[in-house]
Design a protein around this motif. Structure first.
Motif, short mmCIF file in Angstrom:
data_model
loop_
_atom_site.label_atom_id
_atom_site.label_comp_id
_atom_site.label_asym_id
_atom_site.label_seq_id
_atom_site.Cartn_x
_atom_site.Cartn_y
_atom_site.Cartn_z
N ILE A 38 0.86 -1.36 -0.04
CA ILE A 38 -0.05 -0.05 -0.07
C ILE A 38 0.84 1.37 0.05
N MET A 39 0.53 2.26 -0.61
CA MET A 39 1.11 3.36 -0.77
C MET A 39 1.22 4.23 0.64
N SER A 54 0.29 10.36 4.11
CA SER A 54 -0.49 10.00 2.95
C SER A 54 -0.46 8.35 2.89
N SER A 55 -1.77 7.92 2.30
CA SER A 55 -2.07 6.51 2.31
C SER A 55 -3.27 6.39 1.42
N SER A 56 -3.79 5.08 1.21
CA SER A 56 -4.72 4.72 0.45
C SER A 56 -6.29 5.05 0.90
N SER A 57 -6.30 5.08 2.35
CA SER A 57 -7.71 5.20 2.65
C SER A 57 -7.69 6.01 3.96
N LYS A 60 -6.19 3.74 7.07
CA LYS A 60 -4.74 3.46 6.71
C LYS A 60 -4.36 4.85 7.38
N GLY A 92 -5.42 9.10 -7.46
CA GLY A 92 -5.45 7.80 -7.35
C GLY A 92 -6.39 7.25 -6.12
N ASN A 94 -6.23 8.27 -3.27
CA ASN A 94 -5.18 8.30 -1.81
C ASN A 94 -5.99 9.41 -0.99
#
Length: 166
Positions: A38-39, A54-57, A60, A92, A94
């Motif tokens: 995961i980013m 920063s993250s995907s959801s 997170k 994306g 994010n």
């Protein structure tokens, strides 16, 4: 002749400890299973005094925030040092959260602290000196009473530290 005693109230943050806490958080994130593939980004900008997560959801981001906060607490830093500025969606799908690092007492908070000290009718003299408040008094007991009074003020946003007690 009685000697005046004094101490300073400030909101200084040890940036080296903050960097160490962020590095520890990055290490933990890299080893955690729920963040694999995961980013995730934790970026501390010391000059601008900004922390970006920063993250995907959102979930997170919450986990990331908990990790950073726990590392800060372990390093002896106050979690009041982080003030959430904004949450925004980035490319994306994010999510990015921006925190401002608080390391000074704002003018209105300083005035509120000085007013509370003066309203307590203690024989001390508070004065605002830049981003610090210097409290001067003849008795050490009065100064300790001021420290207790300020610690009880729960509506303050800045992480206060008491130093230069002389």
């Amino acid at each position: 002749m009685a000697k005046d005693h004094y101490f300073d109230i400030s909101a200084k943050l040890d940036m080296m400890e903050m960097k160490n806490a962020i590095e520890q958080a990055k290490k933990e994130v890299s080893t955690r299973f729920d963040f694999k593939g995961i980013m995730v980004e934790i970026d501390l900008n010391e000059k601008a005094k900004v922390l970006n997560l920063s993250s995907s959801s959102d979930s997170k981001i919450d986990a990331l925030k908990d990790i950073v906060m726990s590392k800060m607490i372990k390093r002896g830093l106050s979690t009041k040092s982080l003030d959430e500025v904004k949450t925004e969606g980035i490319s994306g799908g994010n999510v990015k959260v921006v925190y401002r690092i608080v390391d000074s007492i704002e003018k209105d908070e300083a005035k509120k602290i000085v007013k509370a000290i003066k309203d307590a009718k203690l024989k001390v003299t508070p004065s605002i000196q830049g981003d610090e408040i210097r409290v001067t008094g003849k008795k050490i007991d009065d100064l300790q009473a001021v420290i207790a009074l300020v610690k009880q003020m729960e509506d303050l946003k800045a992480p206060l530290t008491f130093g230069n007690f002389k």
